[in-house]
Design a protein around this motif. Structure first.
Motif, PDB file in Angstrom:
ATOM      1  N   LYS A 198     -39.759  48.764 -47.072  1.00 37.90           N
ATOM      2  CA  LYS A 198     -38.928  48.784 -45.875  1.00 37.90           C
ATOM      3  C   LYS A 198     -39.793  49.015 -44.638  1.00 37.90           C
ATOM      4  CE  LYS A 198     -35.178  51.392 -43.657  1.00 37.90           C
ATOM      5  NZ  LYS A 198     -34.284  52.579 -43.793  1.00 37.90           N
ATOM      6  N   LEU A 199     -39.540  48.212 -43.585  1.00 37.70           N
ATOM      7  CA  LEU A 199     -40.254  48.362 -42.325  1.00 37.70           C
ATOM      8  C   LEU A 199     -39.680  49.547 -41.553  1.00 37.70           C
ATOM      9  CD1 LEU A 199     -42.338  47.269 -40.302  1.00 37.70           C
ATOM     10  CD2 LEU A 199     -40.515  45.808 -39.365  1.00 37.70           C
ATOM     11  N   LEU A 200     -40.535  50.540 -41.263  1.00 33.98           N
ATOM     12  CA  LEU A 200     -40.100  51.737 -40.542  1.00 33.98           C
ATOM     13  C   LEU A 200     -40.300  51.620 -39.040  1.00 33.98           C
ATOM     14  CD1 LEU A 200     -41.568  54.481 -42.909  1.00 33.98           C
ATOM     15  CD2 LEU A 200     -39.247  53.553 -42.904  1.00 33.98           C
ATOM     16  N   ASP A 201     -41.428  51.003 -38.637  1.00 34.09           N
ATOM     17  CA  ASP A 201     -41.726  50.905 -37.214  1.00 34.09           C
ATOM     18  C   ASP A 201     -42.878  49.914 -37.028  1.00 34.09           C
ATOM     19  OD1 ASP A 201     -41.541  51.385 -34.507  1.00 34.09           O
ATOM     20  OD2 ASP A 201     -41.600  53.576 -34.723  1.00 34.09           O
ATOM     21  N   LYS A 202     -43.120  49.503 -35.794  1.00 43.53           N
ATOM     22  CA  LYS A 202     -44.256  48.639 -35.495  1.00 43.53           C
ATOM     23  C   LYS A 202     -44.875  49.058 -34.162  1.00 43.53           C
ATOM     24  CE  LYS A 202     -41.426  44.922 -33.483  1.00 43.53           C
ATOM     25  NZ  LYS A 202     -41.076  43.479 -33.588  1.00 43.53           N
ATOM     26  N   TYR A 203     -46.181  48.752 -33.993  1.00 44.30           N
ATOM     27  CA  TYR A 203     -46.930  49.228 -32.846  1.00 44.30           C
ATOM     28  C   TYR A 203     -47.867  48.120 -32.364  1.00 44.30           C
ATOM     29  CZ  TYR A 203     -45.429  53.519 -35.123  1.00 44.30           C
ATOM     30  OH  TYR A 203     -44.672  54.479 -35.739  1.00 44.30           O
ATOM     31  N   ASN A 204     -48.066  48.073 -31.065  1.00 43.23           N
ATOM     32  CA  ASN A 204     -48.984  47.116 -30.458  1.00 43.23           C
ATOM     33  C   ASN A 204     -50.197  47.883 -29.931  1.00 43.23           C
ATOM     34  OD1 ASN A 204     -50.255  44.989 -29.263  1.00 43.23           O
ATOM     35  ND2 ASN A 204     -48.661  44.534 -27.768  1.00 43.23           N
ATOM     36  N   PHE A 205     -51.264  47.921 -30.740  1.00 44.45           N
ATOM     37  CA  PHE A 205     -52.445  48.697 -30.380  1.00 44.45           C
ATOM     38  C   PHE A 205     -53.436  47.918 -29.518  1.00 44.45           C
ATOM     39  CE2 PHE A 205     -51.703  51.031 -34.598  1.00 44.45           C
ATOM     40  CZ  PHE A 205     -51.007  52.048 -33.977  1.00 44.45           C
ATOM     41  N   SER A 206     -53.371  46.584 -29.556  1.00 45.51           N
ATOM     42  CA  SER A 206     -54.429  45.799 -28.935  1.00 45.51           C
ATOM     43  C   SER A 206     -53.905  44.450 -28.468  1.00 45.51           C
ATOM     44  CB  SER A 206     -55.574  45.600 -29.947  1.00 45.51           C
ATOM     45  OG  SER A 206     -56.463  44.617 -29.509  1.00 45.51           O
ATOM     46  N   LYS A 207     -54.385  44.003 -27.302  1.00 46.13           N
ATOM     47  CA  LYS A 207     -54.018  42.681 -26.803  1.00 46.13           C
ATOM     48  C   LYS A 207     -54.624  41.576 -27.668  1.00 46.13           C
ATOM     49  CE  LYS A 207     -53.856  44.305 -22.013  1.00 46.13           C
ATOM     50  NZ  LYS A 207     -54.478  44.173 -20.663  1.00 46.13           N
ATOM     51  N   THR A 208     -55.794  41.846 -28.220  1.00 48.08           N
ATOM     52  CA  THR A 208     -56.500  40.828 -28.994  1.00 48.08           C
ATOM     53  C   THR A 208     -56.259  40.955 -30.496  1.00 48.08           C
ATOM     54  OG1 THR A 208     -58.468  42.216 -29.185  1.00 48.08           O
ATOM     55  CG2 THR A 208     -58.321  40.764 -27.268  1.00 48.08           C
ATOM     56  N   GLY A 209     -55.628  42.047 -30.932  1.00 50.63           N
ATOM     57  CA  GLY A 209     -55.447  42.292 -32.362  1.00 50.63           C
ATOM     58  C   GLY A 209     -56.668  42.884 -33.027  1.00 50.63           C
ATOM     59  N   ILE A 210     -57.659  43.307 -32.212  1.00 47.50           N
ATOM     60  CA  ILE A 210     -58.873  43.925 -32.758  1.00 47.50           C
ATOM     61  C   ILE A 210     -58.782  45.429 -32.566  1.00 47.50           C
ATOM     62  CG2 ILE A 210     -61.384  44.079 -32.581  1.00 47.50           C
ATOM     63  CD1 ILE A 210     -61.375  41.233 -31.497  1.00 47.50           C
ATOM     64  N   TYR A 211     -58.703  46.159 -33.667  1.00 48.27           N
ATOM     65  CA  TYR A 211     -58.631  47.614 -33.595  1.00 48.27           C
ATOM     66  C   TYR A 211     -59.007  48.207 -34.950  1.00 48.27           C
ATOM     67  CZ  TYR A 211     -54.047  46.805 -35.758  1.00 48.27           C
ATOM     68  OH  TYR A 211     -53.034  46.400 -36.595  1.00 48.27           O
ATOM     69  N   LEU A 212     -59.328  49.491 -34.963  1.00 50.39           N
ATOM     70  CA  LEU A 212     -59.668  50.222 -36.182  1.00 50.39           C
ATOM     71  C   LEU A 212     -58.781  51.450 -36.283  1.00 50.39           C
ATOM     72  CD1 LEU A 212     -63.570  50.090 -36.014  1.00 50.39           C
ATOM     73  CD2 LEU A 212     -62.120  48.834 -37.608  1.00 50.39           C
ATOM     74  N   VAL A 213     -58.369  51.782 -37.508  1.00 52.73           N
ATOM     75  CA  VAL A 213     -57.486  52.922 -37.750  1.00 52.73           C
ATOM     76  C   VAL A 213     -58.206  53.939 -38.622  1.00 52.73           C
ATOM     77  CG1 VAL A 213     -55.320  53.688 -38.800  1.00 52.73           C
ATOM     78  CG2 VAL A 213     -55.399  51.544 -37.520  1.00 52.73           C
ATOM     79  N   GLY A 214     -58.134  55.211 -38.235  1.00 54.52           N
ATOM     80  CA  GLY A 214     -58.714  56.292 -39.018  1.00 54.52           C
ATOM     81  C   GLY A 214     -57.683  57.366 -39.311  1.00 54.52           C
ATOM     82  N   LEU A 215     -57.768  57.936 -40.505  1.00 59.66           N
ATOM     83  CA  LEU A 215     -56.851  58.996 -40.940  1.00 59.66           C
ATOM     84  C   LEU A 215     -57.609  60.317 -40.947  1.00 59.66           C
ATOM     85  CD1 LEU A 215     -53.978  59.508 -42.228  1.00 59.66           C
ATOM     86  CD2 LEU A 215     -55.129  59.303 -44.437  1.00 59.66           C
ATOM     87  N   ALA A 216     -57.131  61.301 -40.203  1.00 59.79           N
ATOM     88  CA  ALA A 216     -57.756  62.627 -40.162  1.00 59.79           C
ATOM     89  C   ALA A 216     -56.780  63.654 -40.716  1.00 59.79           C
ATOM     90  CB  ALA A 216     -58.156  62.994 -38.737  1.00 59.79           C
ATOM     91  N   ILE A 217     -57.173  64.320 -41.816  1.00 60.94           N
ATOM     92  CA  ILE A 217     -56.322  65.326 -42.460  1.00 60.94           C
ATOM     93  C   ILE A 217     -56.935  66.695 -42.192  1.00 60.94           C
ATOM     94  CG2 ILE A 217     -55.342  66.123 -44.638  1.00 60.94           C
ATOM     95  CD1 ILE A 217     -55.647  63.238 -45.662  1.00 60.94           C
ATOM     96  N   ASN A 218     -56.259  67.476 -41.374  1.00 58.82           N
ATOM     97  CA  ASN A 218     -56.765  68.781 -40.955  1.00 58.82           C
ATOM     98  C   ASN A 218     -55.790  69.856 -41.430  1.00 58.82           C
ATOM     99  OD1 ASN A 218     -58.317  70.750 -39.690  1.00 58.82           O
ATOM    100  ND2 ASN A 218     -57.284  70.483 -37.711  1.00 58.82           N
TER     101      ASN A 218
END
Length: 479
Positions: A198-218
């Motif tokens: 199920k799709l929960l949400d969507k986000y537009n991070f970049s105009k070009t579609g070039i981006y990197l995602v990192g997960l930080a667990i603190n």
């Protein structure tokens, strides 16, 4: 009387046949340890008996072994993953790919993928989050040209839960977010998808579609760091089935594809690795303090930085040229508050070094260390460097000799039960209490005990038993 004696002789003959029909493992068997697949508390060795042409799974939990004969052949199927309950198998790699599960002696075809790309070594990519699989099938683009090497990758994505395949309406690589029990699928837009697809949400991070995602667990908090084109950086907290924006700033003027970038998985406060845009020889580490990123360390001399994540802690490994480029200096750092503290340094020859966070490899094939090569991998609580002769604990600086049977010949390694496992085709060793122990004899012993019940001679054994029973009944009647 002679008939009784002859019958007894015949009975003895059948007993010998019975014993001979049970396959025995030992010096006469051509046994090879092909690979190993580890979960957190167990490791499954794939062992092939060349004499009987049988394939076995031998599972070790750090104390004891269990063996099972596998009813498939590696000439027909490729083993992709073992999750502790069942195996994921694949047939074919390019164009047409068949995906199977293997559980309790039964193969089940999950799906036949067609129209795959011919530009890859394997059109099917598999990720595992501990409960389910995220599958990416790379399809052939209409403008692919193998002559020029120009390829346009189009992907289909699926979730595999048990034997239930769920097609997704979004595509792209994915990051598993445990705090949300959801995947962040990184396409031109980013999509948050739960375990049912199920799709929960969507986000537009970049105009070009070039981006990197990192997960930080603190600790109990999970933060998502996104680095996009032209130096934009976002930090998100976890909300109610969504991401909540905490930070959104631009790191100066950056060219497309330039840093900073977050590690894929990090234990601790979010960090960013960066190059000084005015001086390529300088690397920078930024740390998020809750409201902003602050510069905590600068590396000169064209240092290359690698994030290395163990079970409960993350480290930074720097690689800097030394001895006029003939060697490199490896230094492992850990965080203390808002500063980096060096733990150990080691000079090695200037060769390619592969750095692997083994937490991402759970259930996948063991890592291979070729003769003359080096590999850095994170264990449960330590970071190790492996070469042809030694295992170096970079967190303590301790240098441990590899078993002589593995030195200078290449070997494979994995992690199980908080310890290191190293092996080649002939021997397997478990590192415990500061030394390597040979676990091969016990492995072969349990394989020998199980081969009789699982071996291919079982039908003949049953026939032999039936004949013996008939003979015993006949002898009793004659008396």
């Amino acid at each position: 009387m002679s008939r009784v004696v002859d019958s007894k002789k015949l009975l003895v003959l059948f007993l010998f046949l019975l014993i001979g029909s049970i396959p025995a493992l030992g010096k006469g068997d051509d046994l090879k340890i092909l690979d190993a697949y580890s979960t957190e508390d167990r490791i499954a060795f794939l062992v092939f008996n060349g004499t009987s042409e049988e394939l076995y799974s031998i599972v070790y939990n750090g104390h004891s072994f269990e063996a099972e004969r596998l009813n498939f052949t590696l000439s027909r199927y490729q083993v992709r993953h073992w999750n502790g309950e069942y195996w994921i198998l694949q047939r074919g790699e390019r164009g047409t790919v068949e995906l199977y599960t293997y559980r309790e002696g039964r193969l089940k075809l999950i799906k036949t993928f067609t129209g795959g790309s011919l530009c890859t070594d394997n059109d099917l990519e598999i990720e595992w989050n501990g409960r389910e699989y995220f599958l990416t099938f790379i399809m052939q683009g209409s403008n692919d040209d193998l002559n020029t090497g120009e390829c346009y990758f189009i992907s289909e994505n699926y979730l595999l839960k048990g034997e239930n395949l769920i097609p997704l309406n979004v595509s792209g690589p994915a990051t598993w977010i445990p705090a949300l029990n959801a995947w962040l699928v990184e396409g031109s837009l980013a999509y948050l998808v739960d375990e049912s697809g199920k799709l929960l949400d969507k986000y537009n991070f970049s105009k070009t579609g070039i981006y990197l995602v990192g997960l930080a667990i603190n600790g109990s908090k999970t933060l998502i760091t996104v680095s996009a084109d032209e130096g934009w950086v976002w930090v998100f907290a976890i909300g109610n089935s969504s991401l909540v924006l905490l930070y959104n700033q631009k790191f100066g003027e950056r060219e497309l594809g330039e840093g900073p970038y977050p590690p894929k998985v990090w234990i601790g406060k979010p960090v960013l690795f960066d190059r000084d845009p005015r001086n390529d020889s300088v690397s920078i580490v930024w740390l998020f303090n809750g409201t902003d990123f602050i510069k905590i360390h600068t590396f000169g001399g064209y240092a290359t930085l690698y994030p290395v994540t163990a079970l409960n802690r993350s480290y930074i490994l720097s690689r800097s040229p030394a001895n006029r480029g003939t060697r490199v200096l490896l230094t492992l750092f850990e965080f203390e508050n808002f500063s980096l503290v060096p733990l150990s340094s080691l000079k090695v020859r200037n060769d390619y070094i592969r750095v692997v966070n083994t937490g991402e490899l759970k259930g996948f094939p063991a890592l291979k260390v070729k003769s003359g090569s080096m590999l850095v991998a994170s264990g449960e609580n330590s970071v190790f460097l492996f070469n042809s002769t030694d295992m170096v604990d970079l967190t303590s600086g301790e240098d441990i000799d590899l078993p002589s049977a593995l030195k200078n010949h290449g070997y494979k390694l994995s992690f199980c039960c908080g310890e290191v496992v190293v092996f080649n085709e002939n021997r397997a060793y478990f590192f415990k209490n500061g030394k390597f122990s040979d676990i091969t004899p016990e492995m072969l012993s349990v394989l020998s005990r199980n081969s009789g019940s699982n071996g291919s001679s079982t039908p003949f054994t049953l026939i032999t038993l039936a004949v013996i029973i008939v003979l015993l009944v006949s002898l009793r009647k004659r008396r």
